[in-house]
Design a protein around this motif. Structure first.
Motif, PDB file in Angstrom:
ATOM      1  N   ARG A  32       6.578  82.929  22.500  1.00 22.22           N
ATOM      2  CA  ARG A  32       7.230  84.132  22.288  1.00 22.22           C
ATOM      3  C   ARG A  32       7.344  84.812  23.735  1.00 22.22           C
ATOM      4  NH1 ARG A  32       8.603  86.930  18.220  1.00 22.22           N
ATOM      5  NH2 ARG A  32       7.547  85.643  16.939  1.00 22.22           N
ATOM      6  N   ILE A  56      15.100  92.517  21.930  1.00 21.11           N
ATOM      7  CA  ILE A  56      15.239  93.263  23.501  1.00 21.11           C
ATOM      8  C   ILE A  56      16.572  93.581  23.383  1.00 21.11           C
ATOM      9  CG2 ILE A  56      14.965  92.833  25.631  1.00 21.11           C
ATOM     10  CD1 ILE A  56      12.234  91.685  25.412  1.00 21.11           C
ATOM     11  N   PRO A  57      17.657  92.600  23.114  1.00 18.70           N
ATOM     12  CA  PRO A  57      19.094  92.990  23.371  1.00 18.70           C
ATOM     13  C   PRO A  57      19.554  94.152  22.677  1.00 18.70           C
ATOM     14  CG  PRO A  57      18.886  90.759  22.877  1.00 18.70           C
ATOM     15  CD  PRO A  57      17.689  91.111  22.752  1.00 18.70           C
ATOM     16  N   LEU A  94      10.291  83.329  25.251  1.00 23.83           N
ATOM     17  CA  LEU A  94      11.542  83.976  24.585  1.00 23.83           C
ATOM     18  C   LEU A  94      11.942  85.263  25.165  1.00 23.83           C
ATOM     19  CD1 LEU A  94      13.609  83.719  22.200  1.00 23.83           C
ATOM     20  CD2 LEU A  94      11.897  84.659  20.606  1.00 23.83           C
ATOM     21  N   TYR A 123      10.136  94.910  27.832  1.00 25.37           N
ATOM     22  CA  TYR A 123       9.850  93.805  27.983  1.00 25.37           C
ATOM     23  C   TYR A 123       8.359  93.750  28.402  1.00 25.37           C
ATOM     24  CZ  TYR A 123       8.495  89.189  30.185  1.00 25.37           C
ATOM     25  OH  TYR A 123       7.835  88.229  30.585  1.00 25.37           O
ATOM     26  N   LEU A 155      19.518  89.488  30.438  1.00 27.50           N
ATOM     27  CA  LEU A 155      19.990  90.775  30.086  1.00 27.50           C
ATOM     28  C   LEU A 155      19.997  91.484  31.492  1.00 27.50           C
ATOM     29  CD1 LEU A 155      18.376  91.891  26.789  1.00 27.50           C
ATOM     30  CD2 LEU A 155      20.885  91.694  27.074  1.00 27.50           C
ATOM     31  N   MET A 164      11.433  81.931  15.852  1.00 28.10           N
ATOM     32  CA  MET A 164      11.120  82.959  16.652  1.00 28.10           C
ATOM     33  C   MET A 164      12.607  83.984  17.049  1.00 28.10           C
ATOM     34  SD  MET A 164       8.033  82.114  19.160  1.00 28.10           S
ATOM     35  CE  MET A 164       6.339  81.748  18.641  1.00 28.10           C
ATOM     36  N   LYS A 165      12.299  85.338  16.951  1.00 27.93           N
ATOM     37  CA  LYS A 165      13.528  86.070  17.334  1.00 27.93           C
ATOM     38  C   LYS A 165      13.064  87.249  18.288  1.00 27.93           C
ATOM     39  CE  LYS A 165      16.802  84.855  13.810  1.00 27.93           C
ATOM     40  NZ  LYS A 165      16.076  84.237  13.052  1.00 27.93           N
ATOM     41  N   THR A 166      14.042  87.733  18.915  1.00 25.88           N
ATOM     42  CA  THR A 166      13.614  88.801  19.867  1.00 25.88           C
ATOM     43  C   THR A 166      14.552  90.004  19.735  1.00 25.88           C
ATOM     44  OG1 THR A 166      13.213  89.857  22.121  1.00 25.88           O
ATOM     45  CG2 THR A 166      14.598  88.021  21.893  1.00 25.88           C
TER      46      THR A 166
END
Lengths: 173, 461
Positions: free
Chosen positions: B213, A53-54, B216, A114, B224, A49-51
Motif C-alpha cells: 500500500r 489521492i488523485p 501504491l 500522502y 501526481l 488495493m486502491k488509492t
C-alpha cells in the motif's frame, strides 16, 4: 499486534511473488502485506488495493485556484483599486498567478496528504519484518493468529515454498 | 509502472538487485572521501568566496559597482539569472516530462538532473535578490498586509509573476526530488552499519516501509506531483521571457519569446545534464548505468532542439526585416549580426545552431570526448544568447544620444563565478551524501532490461 507473530515468505523475483500471491489467494489465505524494494503493480491489482489521492489532488488544485482568485480580486479590486496603465483592476492576467499557485497548492497538499495517510514523519522508528526487503528481497507477510493450529501453519509454509519462496521465516514485528 | 516495456538495454553488465543497492550507496557510505572531491571542493569554495566578495561589494557600496548605465540597465545579473534558470529546467524536463511520457531511460539520470535543478534555481534566485540593491528590503516583492496603503504588488507585472513562478518551481522541484529519495533513504538506513548514518538517513527516510500500500500511494503521489510540476517547465520560462517580451524594447517585443525561451531552457538544461553525467559516469565508474545508449538519446534530443533554436533565430531575423520597423532592423542587422557585439552574436549562432548539428553523425555521438566538448559549447552558446538578447537590445535604442555600450565589472564577474562555485559545491555535496541514482527505479527497470537482453541474445544466435 505485538503478541501476534507473522509468517514471512521471502522471494527473490518479482514475477514469482506475483504468482505466489495468486496461489495464496486461491487457497483463501489472507495476505497482510507485501514488502518490496520497488513498486509491484501486479500485486496491488491482485490485492485489490486502491488509492484516492488523485481525487484529493484535484480538490487541492481547485481550492488553490479559487483561493488565489479570491485573494487577487480582494486585494486589487476591493481593498486597494489602484489603476495603472489604464488597465482594469480585475485583469485577465490574474490567470497566470492562479495557474501557478494552483500547482503549488496541488503539490504541497498532495505531499502532505500522502505523508499523513502513510503516517510518515521525520524520526519515525520502524522495524521491518525483514530489512532485506529494501535491498533485493520480496517479502509476503501472512498474519499468524493465536488460534491458528500447527497444521495450517505448516500448510502455509509448504504453499509458500511450493510457489517459489527461498525462505519462510517467523517474525514478531 | 512495472509492466511498461523498455527500449533497449538500460543497465549493462549482469547486475542483480543487490548490486544496484551496493553500487549506488557505496560512495556515500564509504568512510573516505576521494581526493578529487577535496580538490574540487577547494576550487569551488575559492570561487564561492570570491563571489561572496562580489556580493558584499554590491551590498556595501551599491549597484554602482556594476557596469550598468542608464541605457543598459540590465546586465550580467539578468543574463546569468536567465542562464541559470535555463539550466534549472534540466531536472524537471528530464525527470518529469520523461516520467509522464513513460520513457524509462530517465531512471539512471533523473536524480542527478533534479539535483542540478535545485542548485541552478537557487543560483538563479540570487541575482534578482542582489539586483534590488537593497537586499534587506527584498521581502517587498511578496504581497503582504503593509502600512503603505495597503499597497499590494502589481499582479499584472511579469516581474511579479517571476517571483511567484520561480519560488513555486523551486518548492515543487525540491519536494518532488525529496519524495523520490524517501525509499532510497530507507535502503541506506537498512544497509549502513554506522550508528550516526543510520540515525540521519533514518530521519530522512521518514520511516519508510516499502509495503504494497505504501508503494501504491507513493507511486500515485509522485506521479501526481510530477504531472503537476510538468506545466511549470513551460510556465516558468515563458514568464521569464515575458520579462522581456512585455517591454517595448526593439528585439524583445516579440511573440516568439516565450516558446523560444522554453526551448532554449530545455536545450541548455539537457546540455548541462550531458556535461555532468559524462563526468559522473567516468569518476564513479557508472558506465553500466549511464550507458552509451543514454548519452546517445540525450544527443539526439539536443540535435532536434538545436534545429528548433536555429529556426527561432532565423525567424527572429526574418520578422525583423519583414516588420519593416527601422528599430527592429537596426537591432538585428546593425547591432547583432555586425557591429559592436558581432562576436557574441556569431558565437551564439555557432554554438547553439551549428556545432550541435555534428550530432547527426553516429561516430561523433559515440565519441564521448566529442559529446562532452559539444555539450560545453552549448552551455557557452546559451550564455551568449542571453548576453545578446539583454545587451544588444538595450545598448542602442531609439535615441542615438542615449546609446551606451556595456562591459561587466570585476564585481559582476565575481558574482557570476561565485554562483558557479555555489552550483558545483551543491553538486559535490549531492554526490557525496545523497543517493545519486534512483535505486528503487533502477531496480524497477532491471527485469525488463534483462528480458530485452535475453531476447537480443537469442535473436543474435
Amino acid at each position: 499486534m505485538k503478541n501476534k507473530s507473522q509468517i514471512l515468505g521471502v522471494f527473490n523475483d518479482p514475477d514469482v511473488v506475483s504468482t505466489a500471491v495468486d496461489e495464496l489467494l486461491r487457497n483463501n489465505i489472507p495476505i497482510k502485506d507485501v514488502f518490496s524494494p520497488f513498486p509491484l503493480e501486479h500485486v496491488w491489482k491482485k490485492l485489490n488495493m486502491k488509492t484516492r489521492i488523485p481525487y484529493a489532488t484535484f480538490l487541492y488544485g481547485v481550492l488553490g485556484t479559487v483561493a488565489t482568485f479570491a485573494f487577487l480580486y480582494w486585494s486589487s479590486v476591493i481593498n486597494y483599486p489602484l489603476i495603472f496603465g489604464g488597465k482594469p483592476t480585475d485583469s485577465l492576467s490574474f490567470v497566470i498567478i492562479m495557474f501557478v499557485l494552483a500547482i503549488l497548492s496541488g503539490v504541497i497538499f498532495t505531499l502532505a496528504t500522502y505523508l499523513i495517510r502513510e503516517k510518515l514523519w521525520p524520526g519515525k522508528v520502524v522495524n521491518l519484518p525483514d530489512p532485506r526487503s529494501t535491498d533485493d528481497k520480496f517479502v509476503i507477510v501472512i498474519e499468524k493468529d493465536m488460534d491458528m493450529d500447527e497444521a495450517t501453519v505448516r500448510q502455509i509454509d509448504e504453499l509458500l515454498k511450493k510457489s517459489g519462496a527461498t525462505e519462510v521465516n517467523m517474525s514478531n514485528v | 509502472m512495472y509492466n511498461i516495456k523498455v527500449r533497449g538495454v538500460l543497465i549493462e553488465g549482469n547486475k542483480g538487485y543487490h548490486d544496484i543497492t551496493q553500487d549506488v550507496t557505496n560512495p556515500l557510505l564509504s568512510k573516505t572521501t576521494p581526493k578529487w572531491w577535496w580538490i574540487a571542493s577547494f576550487v569551488t569554495t575559492s570561487m564561492l568566496i570570491w563571489g561572496i566578495w562580489g556580493f558584499y561589494n554590491t551590498i556595501a557600496v551599491g549597484t554602482g559597482t556594476w557596469g550598468l548605465n542608464n541605457s543598459v540597465s540590465w546586465g550580467f545579473a539578468i543574463i546569468n539569472f536567465v542562464w541559470w534558470i535555463g539550466i534549472g529546467h534540466a531536472g524537471t524536463a528530464f525527470s518529469i516530462f520523461l516520467l509522464v511520457l513513460h520513457q524509462r531511460w530517465r531512471t539512471s539520470i533523473n536524480r542527478a538532473a533534479e539535483a542540478m535543478t535545485i542548485f541552478a534555481v537557487m543560483a538563479a534566485g540570487m541575482f534578482p535578490m542582489i539586483h534590488m540593491g537593497r537586499i534587506w528590503d527584498g521581502f517587498f516583492v511578496f504581497p503582504y498586509p503593509n502600512t503603505r496603503g495597503p499597497l499590494w504588488d502589481n499582479f499584472n507585472s511579469p516581474l511579479f509573476w517571476d517571483v511567484t513562478a520561480i519560488s513555486t518551481y523551486l518548492t515543487a522541484s525540491f519536494l518532488f526530488w525529496y519524495v523520490g529519495m524517501i525509499p532510497d533513504f530507507a535502503s541506506i538506513r537498512e544497509r549502513t552499519v554506522s550508528i550516526v548514518k543510520k540515525k540521519i538517513y533514518g530521519i530522512l527516510s521518514l520511516g519508510w516501509l516499502g509495503s504494497a500500500r505504501g508503494w501504491l500511494r507513493f507511486e500515485s503521489a509522485a506521479l501526481l506531483m510530477g504531472g503537476l510540476t510538468a506545466p511549470l517547465v513551460v510556465s516558468v520560462h515563458s514568464i521569464v521571457a515575458m520579462d522581456f517580451a512585455a517591454g517595448i524594447v526593439p528585439g524583445w517585443h516579440s511573440t516568439i519569446f516565450p516558446p523560444f525561451f522554453v526551448v532554449g531552457a530545455i536545450f541548455s538544461g539537457f546540455a548541462m545534464v550531458l556535461t555532468l553525467m559524462i563526468i559522473v559516469r567516468k569518476v564513479y565508474k557508472y558506465e553500466e548505468y549511464v550507458t552509451q545508449r543514454h548519452l546517445d538519446a540525450i544527443a539526439r534530443v539536443l540535435t532536434f532542439v538545436s534545429l528548433i533554436m536555429g529556426v527561432a533565430y532565423i525567424s527572429e531575423i526574418f520578422v525583423a526585416w519583414y516588420s519593416n520597423s527601422p528599430y527592429e532592423m537596426y537591432v538585428f542587422f546593425k547591432n547583432r549580426a555586425i557591429g559592436d557585439y558581432e562576436f557574441e552574436f556569431w558565437a551564439m549562432i555557432t554554438c547553439n545552431a551549428i556545432i550541435p548539428q555534428l550530432f547527426w553523425f553516429k561516430k561523433i555521438r559515440k565519441n564521448i570526448t566529442m559529446v562532452f566538448i559539444i555539450s560545453i559549447f552549448i552551455n557557452i552558446g546559451m550564455w551568449f544568447e542571453r548576453f545578446v538578447i539583454v545587451v544588444t537590445s538595450l545598448s542602442k535604442t531609439w535615441l542615438p544620444s542615449t546609446w551606451h555600450s556595456y562591459t561587466p565589472t570585476l564585481t559582476e564577474v565575481a558574482i557570476f563565478v561565485g554562483t558557479l562555485g555555489f552550483f558545483i559545491m551543491g553538486i559535490l555535496m549531492f554526490l557525496r551524501f545523497l543517493p545519486m541514482m534512483a535505486i528503487s527505479e533502477l531496480k524497477g527497470v532491471l527485469k525488463e532490461t534483462s528480458i530485452v537482453k535475453e531476447n537480443t541474445k537469442s535473436h543474435e544466435e
